[in-house]
Motif scaffolding. Structure first.
Motif, PDB file in Angstrom:
ATOM      1  N   MET A  46      -5.661   0.561   4.323  1.00 53.17           N
ATOM      2  CA  MET A  46      -4.242   0.822   4.117  1.00 53.17           C
ATOM      3  C   MET A  46      -3.973   1.723   2.923  1.00 53.17           C
ATOM      4  O   MET A  46      -3.152   2.637   2.978  1.00 53.17           O
ATOM      5  N   SER A  47      -4.672   1.486   1.821  1.00 55.49           N
ATOM      6  CA  SER A  47      -4.465   2.310   0.622  1.00 55.49           C
ATOM      7  C   SER A  47      -4.895   3.745   0.861  1.00 55.49           C
ATOM      8  O   SER A  47      -4.226   4.695   0.425  1.00 55.49           O
ATOM      9  N   THR A  48      -6.012   3.917   1.566  1.00 57.74           N
ATOM     10  CA  THR A  48      -6.486   5.258   1.882  1.00 57.74           C
ATOM     11  C   THR A  48      -5.474   5.990   2.758  1.00 57.74           C
ATOM     12  O   THR A  48      -5.168   7.172   2.542  1.00 57.74           O
ATOM     13  N   ALA A  49      -4.962   5.281   3.748  1.00 59.43           N
ATOM     14  CA  ALA A  49      -3.963   5.871   4.639  1.00 59.43           C
ATOM     15  C   ALA A  49      -2.728   6.305   3.856  1.00 59.43           C
ATOM     16  O   ALA A  49      -2.179   7.398   4.079  1.00 59.43           O
ATOM     17  N   ALA A  57       0.812  -1.214   0.000  1.00 57.01           N
ATOM     18  CA  ALA A  57       0.000   0.000   0.000  1.00 57.01           C
ATOM     19  C   ALA A  57       0.845   1.265   0.000  1.00 57.01           C
ATOM     20  O   ALA A  57       0.379   2.329  -0.426  1.00 57.01           O
ATOM     21  N   LEU A  58       2.094   1.166   0.443  1.00 54.03           N
ATOM     22  CA  LEU A  58       2.959   2.340   0.550  1.00 54.03           C
ATOM     23  C   LEU A  58       3.630   2.728  -0.770  1.00 54.03           C
ATOM     24  O   LEU A  58       4.345   3.734  -0.815  1.00 54.03           O
ATOM     25  N   GLN A  59       3.385   1.987  -1.813  1.00 52.61           N
ATOM     26  CA  GLN A  59       4.081   2.266  -3.072  1.00 52.61           C
ATOM     27  C   GLN A  59       3.863   3.694  -3.590  1.00 52.61           C
ATOM     28  O   GLN A  59       4.781   4.276  -4.208  1.00 52.61           O
ATOM     29  N   PRO A  60       2.694   4.328  -3.371  1.00 60.23           N
ATOM     30  CA  PRO A  60       2.539   5.731  -3.804  1.00 60.23           C
ATOM     31  C   PRO A  60       3.527   6.690  -3.139  1.00 60.23           C
ATOM     32  O   PRO A  60       3.692   7.823  -3.601  1.00 60.23           O
ATOM     33  N   LEU A  61       4.192   6.243  -2.071  1.00 60.27           N
ATOM     34  CA  LEU A  61       5.144   7.103  -1.376  1.00 60.27           C
ATOM     35  C   LEU A  61       6.548   7.020  -1.968  1.00 60.27           C
ATOM     36  O   LEU A  61       7.465   7.700  -1.496  1.00 60.27           O
TER      37      LEU A  61
END
Length: 477
Positions: free
Chosen positions: A447-450, A375-379
């Motif tokens: 998780m994705s929203t976070a 889920a953290l991949q956008p970071l």
């Protein structure tokens, strides 16, 4: 009634307290499963002087050395050891007949359960010695021997009211106001809460992806020694799943750190609440397993894998130090909750069932770790992090932001709670680029929203930083 020689000898202990030395329990005949293996038969830490009773005197704080045994508590311990035919007008215990509970029953998720009634339940609701419920102590001695196989040094264990209680006990035991203490650069916030009244000198050792760096630690210690500065008596470390960084110290580093403890004369406080939440796929020998010189105080807790509210924990320490710790427990709380100890005993007694449950707990957290990592991949490009090898936390360094503190407030206003890195620095007013993310309780679907909220908050904070210092960022880019 005629007193036996054994009873007379026990009575002498009411007025004469000596270091408790426990005979080593025998290892289980069955092979220890890898999941319960925290030792390595091939480890050789070299020859080091084994500390004796007099040696430990230099580690014990002035405050701790002033404690004296409470005679009533000693009598309580005595009552559990003497012949049951002994007539007593001594113990100030309540009569079990006043306890309103008839039966306690707890069903387990995996089938079976815990049931206590009659004398067993009455004992679980009664005062016990400050060291702990005797039957639980016996079981945990076997447990520690089986899974750590520590060298043959006189040591014993005591039940604590969770892991935090053990940290507090160790600080009380070892530290004088202003003392230097070795820990990691970013350390468990509960340690700092404990240390504040002592106003210590924090020797924070940096970590890399393999945890505390022993070569850096040696440079710090050698520099202090060469300048005639006061040397630390205590090092605190979470070796597996460090909170907040999630690192696991490899066994080679642990051996180097242990050798430094012997060379520079300090005690290692090994706090290991995440020992069963190791996702590396390899068992790692504990500091206790290599403690040939009697320099390790080990803290264990079931809070993260069984129940936080049970407050189940224990400290394993060299006998002269454990003697002092028992005096602290006498003064603080008499003893931890007996009912919780009785429940913990039921859990530990069946190693196969316990192992099955602990594996399921590890697997659940393991899958959650992987889910949050995805889920953290956008970071990517906004922050840097490593996938934790153990524990419950991701440790993120936010790029191009000198201090995350205001960012935490922004995230909160947008519906996302975060912990700033300042929570893990002794000086909580210092600037910090890090935030800690916990994957233990967040819903998978959140998780994705976070991650999306966090990425937006970081971009906004980076923009503010750029507006404040455009020249510096232009130069860097």
């Amino acid at each position: 009634m005629k007193l036996t020689k054994n009873n007379l000898d026990l009575m002498k202990k009411v007025f004469e307290i000596k270091p408790c030395v426990v005979l080593r329990a025998k290892y289980s005949q069955a092979c220890t499963p890898e999941f319960f293996k925290f030792y390595d038969e091939n480890i050789n830490v070299g020859d080091h002087k084994v500390l004796d009773v007099e040696d430990y005197g230099r580690f014990i704080s002035t405050r701790s050395s002033r404690r004296e045994p409470a005679i009533t508590r000693v009598i309580t311990s005595l009552a559990y050891k003497v012949d049951k035919k002994m007539i007593s007008l001594a113990e100030g215990m309540p009569n079990e007949g006043v306890f309103p509970f008839k039966k306690l029953s707890m069903d387990m998720k995996k089938g079976g359960g815990i049931m206590m009634e009659g004398k067993e339940l009455a004992a679980a609701l009664q005062y016990v010695p400050s060291q702990g419920l005797p039957s639980l102590l016996t079981e945990l001695r076997k447990f520690q021997e089986d899974i750590h196989r520590p060298p043959d040094v006189p040591r014993d264990l005591m039940i604590t009211n969770g892991g935090q209680h053990g940290i507090y006990q160790c600080a009380e035991l070892l530290l004088e106001p202003g003392d230097p203490i070795v820990t990691t650069e970013y350390a468990y916030t509960g340690l700092h809460s404990t240390l504040k009244p002592y106003q210590p000198e924090i020797l924070g050792v940096p970590e890399d992806n393999d945890g505390l760096i022993p070569e850096t630690l040696e440079c710090i210690l050698e520099d202090r020694l060469s300048r005639g500065l006061k040397m630390p008596k205590m090092m605190y470390v979470i070796p597996t799943g460090s909170n907040p960084t999630g690192t696991v110290i490899p066994v080679e580093r642990r051996m180097k750190i242990y050798a430094l403890a012997c060379k520079y004369d300090f005690i290692i406080v090994e706090d290991d609440p995440y020992m069963f939440l190791n996702y590396s796929g390899r068992p790692i020998a504990s500091f206790l397993s290599m403690d040939k010189a009697g320099r390790v105080i080990r803290l264990d807790s079931v809070s993260k894998v069984v129940s936080a509210g049970l407050r189940g924990g224990w400290v394993t320490a060299p006998s002269p130090l454990l003697e002092r710790l028992q005096l602290h427990s006498q003064a603080e709380l008499l003893h931890p909750c007996t009912l919780s100890q009785a429940i913990l005993l039921k859990l530990v007694q069946c190693r196969e069932t316990l192992g099955s449950y602990l594996k399921s707990a590890r697997d659940l957290y393991w899958s959650r770790r992987d889910a949050l990592h995805s889920a953290l991949q956008p970071l990517e490009g906004l922050a840097d992090w490593a996938v934790p090898d153990a524990g419950l936390f991701f440790w993120l360094r936010v790029r191009d932001v000198d201090d995350v503190y205001s960012m935490i407030h922004t995230a909160f206003e947008r519906g996302l709670m975060l912990v700033p890195g300042q929570a893990f620095i002794y000086d909580s007013n210092a600037s910090c680029q890090y935030i800690r993310l916990t994957f233990s309780k967040i819903r998978l679907e959140d998780m994705s929203t976070a991650s999306q909220i966090l990425s937006e908050v970081i971009r906004d904070e980076q923009k503010k930083s750029l507006e404040k210092e455009p020249k510096r960022y232009a130069t860097e880019s």
